[in-house]
Enzyme design. Structure first.
Site, PDB file in Angstrom:
ATOM      1  N   ALA A 149     -12.650   3.266  -2.064  1.00 32.60           N
ATOM      2  CA  ALA A 149     -14.214   3.422  -2.297  1.00 32.60           C
ATOM      3  C   ALA A 149     -14.203   4.362  -3.594  1.00 32.60           C
ATOM      4  O   ALA A 149     -13.189   4.867  -3.873  1.00 32.60           O
ATOM      5  CB  ALA A 149     -15.007   3.777  -0.907  1.00 32.60           C
ATOM      6  N   THR A 209      -2.856  12.565   3.635  1.00 37.79           N
ATOM      7  CA  THR A 209      -2.203  11.445   2.465  1.00 37.79           C
ATOM      8  C   THR A 209      -3.058  11.899   0.980  1.00 37.79           C
ATOM      9  O   THR A 209      -4.016  12.415   1.059  1.00 37.79           O
ATOM     10  CB  THR A 209      -2.667  10.157   2.800  1.00 37.79           C
ATOM     11  OG1 THR A 209      -3.625   9.625   2.860  1.00 37.79           O
ATOM     12  CG2 THR A 209      -2.004  10.009   4.245  1.00 37.79           C
ATOM     13  N   ILE A 214      -4.146  -0.520   2.619  1.00 41.47           N
ATOM     14  CA  ILE A 214      -4.948  -0.476   1.301  1.00 41.47           C
ATOM     15  C   ILE A 214      -6.290  -0.211   1.795  1.00 41.47           C
ATOM     16  O   ILE A 214      -6.929  -0.808   2.537  1.00 41.47           O
ATOM     17  CB  ILE A 214      -4.533  -1.762   0.722  1.00 41.47           C
ATOM     18  CG1 ILE A 214      -3.259  -2.098   0.313  1.00 41.47           C
ATOM     19  CG2 ILE A 214      -5.437  -2.139  -0.134  1.00 41.47           C
ATOM     20  CD1 ILE A 214      -2.864  -3.438  -0.409  1.00 41.47           C
ATOM     21  N   TYR A 274     -17.707   9.671   5.392  1.00 40.57           N
ATOM     22  CA  TYR A 274     -16.781   8.532   5.448  1.00 40.57           C
ATOM     23  C   TYR A 274     -17.762   7.311   4.925  1.00 40.57           C
ATOM     24  O   TYR A 274     -17.005   6.321   4.295  1.00 40.57           O
ATOM     25  CB  TYR A 274     -16.073   8.334   6.869  1.00 40.57           C
ATOM     26  CG  TYR A 274     -14.844   7.423   6.817  1.00 40.57           C
ATOM     27  CD1 TYR A 274     -13.825   7.836   5.853  1.00 40.57           C
ATOM     28  CD2 TYR A 274     -14.860   6.575   7.402  1.00 40.57           C
ATOM     29  CE1 TYR A 274     -12.524   7.051   5.756  1.00 40.57           C
ATOM     30  CE2 TYR A 274     -13.629   5.563   7.544  1.00 40.57           C
ATOM     31  CZ  TYR A 274     -12.878   5.936   6.418  1.00 40.57           C
ATOM     32  OH  TYR A 274     -11.452   5.168   6.540  1.00 40.57           O
ATOM     33  N   LYS A 326     -14.421  -0.386   7.286  1.00 41.34           N
ATOM     34  CA  LYS A 326     -13.478  -0.234   8.174  1.00 41.34           C
ATOM     35  C   LYS A 326     -14.029  -1.123   9.608  1.00 41.34           C
ATOM     36  O   LYS A 326     -13.027  -1.565  10.480  1.00 41.34           O
ATOM     37  CB  LYS A 326     -12.929   1.180   8.738  1.00 41.34           C
ATOM     38  CG  LYS A 326     -11.987   1.892   7.768  1.00 41.34           C
ATOM     39  CD  LYS A 326     -10.555   1.432   7.354  1.00 41.34           C
ATOM     40  CE  LYS A 326      -9.899   2.286   6.890  1.00 41.34           C
ATOM     41  NZ  LYS A 326      -8.622   1.611   6.257  1.00 41.34           N
ATOM     42  N   SER A 364      -4.935   9.689  -0.155  1.00 44.35           N
ATOM     43  CA  SER A 364      -6.456   9.105   0.118  1.00 44.35           C
ATOM     44  C   SER A 364      -7.260  10.320   0.876  1.00 44.35           C
ATOM     45  O   SER A 364      -8.426  10.131   0.816  1.00 44.35           O
ATOM     46  CB  SER A 364      -6.162   7.964   1.467  1.00 44.35           C
ATOM     47  OG  SER A 364      -5.960   6.815   0.488  1.00 44.35           O
ATOM     48  N   GLY A 420       0.672  -1.338   0.100  1.00 49.50           N
ATOM     49  CA  GLY A 420      -0.131   0.074   0.028  1.00 49.50           C
ATOM     50  C   GLY A 420       0.887   1.272  -0.006  1.00 49.50           C
ATOM     51  O   GLY A 420       0.228   2.461   0.107  1.00 49.50           O
ATOM     52  N   VAL A 468      -4.118  -6.798  -4.805  1.00 45.26           N
ATOM     53  CA  VAL A 468      -4.731  -7.726  -3.719  1.00 45.26           C
ATOM     54  C   VAL A 468      -6.176  -8.328  -3.857  1.00 45.26           C
ATOM     55  O   VAL A 468      -6.736  -9.016  -3.471  1.00 45.26           O
ATOM     56  CB  VAL A 468      -4.869  -6.931  -2.378  1.00 45.26           C
ATOM     57  CG1 VAL A 468      -3.560  -6.802  -1.671  1.00 45.26           C
ATOM     58  CG2 VAL A 468      -5.647  -5.623  -2.389  1.00 45.26           C
TER      59      VAL A 468
HETATM   60  C1  IMJ Z   1     -12.244   9.922   3.606  1.00 46.36           C
HETATM   61  C2  IMJ Z   1     -13.666  10.186   3.409  1.00 46.36           C
HETATM   62  C3  IMJ Z   1     -14.251  11.072   3.927  1.00 46.36           C
HETATM   63  C4  IMJ Z   1     -13.858  11.668   5.013  1.00 46.36           C
HETATM   64  C5  IMJ Z   1     -12.459  11.082   5.518  1.00 46.36           C
HETATM   65  C6  IMJ Z   1     -11.560  10.359   4.755  1.00 46.36           C
HETATM   66  N1  IMJ Z   1     -11.843  11.641   6.495  1.00 46.36           N
HETATM   67  C7  IMJ Z   1     -10.439  10.946   6.490  1.00 46.36           C
HETATM   68  C8  IMJ Z   1     -10.472  10.337   5.508  1.00 46.36           C
HETATM   69  C9  IMJ Z   1     -12.155  12.408   7.671  1.00 46.36           C
HETATM   70  C10 IMJ Z   1      -9.216  11.266   7.636  1.00 46.36           C
HETATM   71  C11 IMJ Z   1      -8.985   9.508   4.846  1.00 46.36           C
HETATM   72  N2  IMJ Z   1      -9.489   7.977   5.403  1.00 46.36           N
HETATM   73  C12 IMJ Z   1      -9.330   7.601   6.673  1.00 46.36           C
HETATM   74  C13 IMJ Z   1      -9.637   7.078   4.387  1.00 46.36           C
HETATM   75  O1  IMJ Z   1      -9.667   5.791   5.103  1.00 46.36           O
HETATM   76  C14 IMJ Z   1      -9.782   7.219   3.117  1.00 46.36           C
HETATM   77  C15 IMJ Z   1      -9.985   6.189   2.115  1.00 46.36           C
HETATM   78  C16 IMJ Z   1     -10.351   6.455   0.882  1.00 46.36           C
HETATM   79  C17 IMJ Z   1     -10.185   7.524  -0.155  1.00 46.36           C
HETATM   80  C18 IMJ Z   1     -10.259   7.810  -1.216  1.00 46.36           C
HETATM   81  C19 IMJ Z   1     -10.139   9.022  -1.965  1.00 46.36           C
HETATM   82  C20 IMJ Z   1     -10.006   8.946  -3.559  1.00 46.36           C
HETATM   83  C21 IMJ Z   1     -10.767   7.564  -4.210  1.00 46.36           C
HETATM   84  N3  IMJ Z   1     -11.164   6.726  -3.388  1.00 46.36           N
HETATM   85  C22 IMJ Z   1     -11.014   6.629  -1.815  1.00 46.36           C
HETATM   86  N4  IMJ Z   1     -11.070   5.589  -1.487  1.00 46.36           N
HETATM   87  C23 IMJ Z   1     -10.858   5.241  -0.131  1.00 46.36           C
HETATM   88  O2  IMJ Z   1     -11.196   7.907  -5.418  1.00 46.36           O
END
Ligand code: IMJ
Length: 256
Positions: free
Chosen positions: A96, A194, A93, A156, A163, A196, A14, A66
């Protein structure tokens, strides 16, 4: 200086770029003397990860998607062929669909829901199955989580549900792999900028709220997450399994 991971081999999945939590973790593992094996997903990532691997002094870089059972089988075969045993595995990893992180959760499609579960949760189970046979002397598997698994965090959504399933998977895996002295834990990190997190609506506002209200009054530093990963991978973490360790400036305890 202590070398907490001397004579240990660690596999890190990842690592996408310099901002990845997996990058901070790989760096800290290397600092502590670990032999590093990195994986990347897809040709697009290959050059970046190979360059970072060189910089980190990683001994191997492997391609591994994966979601592909064949890739995990291949990973298992390469690790077996290496001969030396594996001691630590970092699963960092998640994915979404971007739209599913911006609209109401109840509008999540079946496909989007299953994609998030497959990439962000089932992949840990699949990776554990691929690596456990080479962790012949016991070891430490860890994954990254977020508070959105326990509380409703704006946007989220489908990731929060993934998660939650990931943290439950940690407990079931820990229970089953414990007799082989393989520990399985999650690190629940506070928000970090990051790749993400980029593009997530109001992310800086979320960071401000955490910084203002967390007991330590500061955002989570990737190096704090990485040092906790070192601890979990090392002899020092030998009594800890099935746990979710919060590295979040203490934000999680607050009711506000
Ligand atoms: C992600 C989305 C909404 C709120 C969020 C996050 N907050 C935080 C995150 C408050 C800290 C980051 N996070 C913890 C994640 O697990 C992100 C996962 C993620 C992010 C993306 C962005 C780009 C995309 N797909 C994604 N899939 C998972 O196309």
């Amino acid at each position: 200086m202590s070398h907490l991971l001397k004579d240990k081999t660690a596999l890190v999945l990842g690592l996408a770029n310099r901002w990845s939590l997996a990058y901070a973790i790989a760096r800290a593992f290397r600092r502590e003397g670990a032999n590093l094996i990195l994986t990347y997903q897809g040709e697009r990532q290959k050059d970046t990860v190979e360059e970072l691997a060189k910089e980190l002094g990683a001994s191997r870089v492997l391609s591994c998607d994966v979601t592909q059972e064949a890739d995990l089988h291949h990973l298992n075969e390469i690790l077996r062929a290496e001969g030396d045993q594996l001691h630590a595995v970092v699963h960092s990893i998640a994915f979404a669909n971007k739209e599913d992180l911006a609209r109401p959760f109840y509008e999540t499609s079946r496909e989007g829901f299953l994609l998030a579960q497959e990439v962000s949760c089932y992949s840990l189970v699949a990776v554990a199955r691929a690596v456990a046979p080479v962790m012949t002397n016991g070891g430490s598997i860890m994954t990254l989580s977020y508070l959105g698994s326990q509380r409703v965090m704006t946007n989220y959504n489908v990731m929060g549900v993934a998660k939650a399933a990931l943290e439950a998977s940690v407990r079931y895996l820990a229970s089953e792999l414990g007799p082989n002295n393989i520990r399985v834990n999650a690190i629940s990190a506070g928000p970090v900028k990051t790749a993400s997190a980029r593009g997530i609506k109001d992310f800086s506002k979320i960071l401000d709220v955490v910084t203002a209200n967390a007991p330590l009054r500061r955002p989570t530093d990737p190096e704090e997450v990485a040092d906790t990963a070192v601890f979990l991978a090392s002899h020092l973490g030998r009594g800890i399994t099935g746990n979710v360790v919060y590295v979040d400036s203490g934000y999680q305890i607050m009711g506000l």
